[in-house]
Design a protein around this motif. Sequence first.
Motif, PDB file in Angstrom:
ATOM      1  N   THR A 180     -17.550  16.755  -0.932  1.00 29.24           N
ATOM      2  CA  THR A 180     -17.668  16.363  -2.342  1.00 29.24           C
ATOM      3  C   THR A 180     -18.874  15.448  -2.553  1.00 29.24           C
ATOM      4  O   THR A 180     -19.616  15.600  -3.534  1.00 29.24           O
ATOM      5  N   THR A 210     -10.995  32.582  -2.377  1.00 28.50           N
ATOM      6  CA  THR A 210     -10.243  31.975  -3.479  1.00 28.50           C
ATOM      7  C   THR A 210     -11.117  31.047  -4.318  1.00 28.50           C
ATOM      8  O   THR A 210     -11.282  31.260  -5.526  1.00 28.50           O
ATOM      9  N   LEU A 211     -11.694  30.041  -3.716  1.00 26.62           N
ATOM     10  CA  LEU A 211     -12.501  29.091  -4.486  1.00 26.62           C
ATOM     11  C   LEU A 211     -13.748  29.750  -5.068  1.00 26.62           C
ATOM     12  O   LEU A 211     -14.017  29.650  -6.268  1.00 26.62           O
ATOM     13  N   SER A 214     -12.994  32.774  -7.544  1.00 31.84           N
ATOM     14  CA  SER A 214     -12.479  32.385  -8.858  1.00 31.84           C
ATOM     15  C   SER A 214     -13.438  31.468  -9.610  1.00 31.84           C
ATOM     16  O   SER A 214     -13.096  30.967 -10.685  1.00 31.84           O
ATOM     17  N   GLY A 215     -14.617  31.255  -9.051  1.00 31.60           N
ATOM     18  CA  GLY A 215     -15.628  30.466  -9.735  1.00 31.60           C
ATOM     19  C   GLY A 215     -15.426  28.965  -9.665  1.00 31.60           C
ATOM     20  O   GLY A 215     -16.048  28.214 -10.430  1.00 31.60           O
ATOM     21  N   LYS A 216     -14.589  28.500  -8.758  1.00 32.06           N
ATOM     22  CA  LYS A 216     -14.331  27.067  -8.645  1.00 32.06           C
ATOM     23  C   LYS A 216     -15.450  26.337  -7.906  1.00 32.06           C
ATOM     24  O   LYS A 216     -15.591  25.110  -8.028  1.00 32.06           O
ATOM     25  N   ILE A 217     -16.216  27.060  -7.117  1.00 36.51           N
ATOM     26  CA  ILE A 217     -17.406  26.507  -6.465  1.00 36.51           C
ATOM     27  C   ILE A 217     -18.536  27.520  -6.623  1.00 36.51           C
ATOM     28  O   ILE A 217     -18.307  28.674  -7.017  1.00 36.51           O
ATOM     29  N   SER A 218     -19.741  27.083  -6.325  1.00 37.12           N
ATOM     30  CA  SER A 218     -20.917  27.965  -6.386  1.00 37.12           C
ATOM     31  C   SER A 218     -21.210  28.543  -5.013  1.00 37.12           C
ATOM     32  O   SER A 218     -20.798  27.986  -3.987  1.00 37.12           O
ATOM     33  N   ASP A 221     -22.622  26.273  -2.450  1.00 35.39           N
ATOM     34  CA  ASP A 221     -21.743  25.264  -1.870  1.00 35.39           C
ATOM     35  C   ASP A 221     -21.262  25.668  -0.476  1.00 35.39           C
ATOM     36  O   ASP A 221     -20.933  24.803   0.350  1.00 35.39           O
TER      37      ASP A 221
END
Length: 264
Positions: A180, A210-211, A214-218, A221
């Motif tokens: 983070t 998953t992340l 689903s677009g939760k990270i790029s 990343d």
Amino acid sequence: MKRTRPERRQGQAVVRGRLVPESTHDQRLLDRQGPADWVHMDPWRVLRIQAEFVEGFGQLAELPPAVTVFGSARTTDDSPDYQMGVALGRRLAEAGYAVITGGGPGAMEAGNKGAAEAGGISVGLGIELPFEQRMNDYVDLGIEFRYFFVRKTMFVKYSCGFITLPGGFGTLDELFEALTLVQTQKVTSFPVVLMGTEYWGGLIDWIKNTLLASGKISAQDLDLIHLTDDVEEAVNIIIESERLRSGISKEEKEVVESHRVEPQ
């Protein structure tokens, strides 16, 4: 017969028997239930927290470049993970890095052991817990903290990278906090290496499937995480990141490395 009594480290102190409190400093700080006397106590806690920062900064300020090694306290000394930790600590010391761990047993002990046996600087940053966890015997410089967030600051401030061996909740906590901080650019050029492709492979797959899906990270990343089973590769990732941060060429870095004094 030797009498055994409960024991706990509290910062610089050790308390035993009836003096062992029922809760830790972290628990009392974060607990908002109970009487309102916390209104009067919390301002004074700030001074104790300040003192922990001052102590940590003072003890660690003159360390050479250092790498923090995380991993499970439950790792047994006859396991492949432990042997990998020893090899990692040794190789980091040979490359001129101090090795910082949580100071406890298991994988932390392995990293400290490898560094100590190679003649490097071996550091342990311990924490007060409800159950006692003594500083391992391979630590040259050990500091006990009352508060997790102070300890975490020391890990990040005095390391140029994290290498994470197989571990549990505590290891995952440090891992994702580091990711983070890098993702949000609170720290820059800070490599995060996972050692153990079989152990960490499922986590990496979940992050991708998953992340990311689903677009939760790029997509970029994912580049923050380096996965390997090779100690030499892990250390080279740290060295290369340090070179990029310092802004010198690879050739200049090789000259520096050739003149670096090896630990005795």
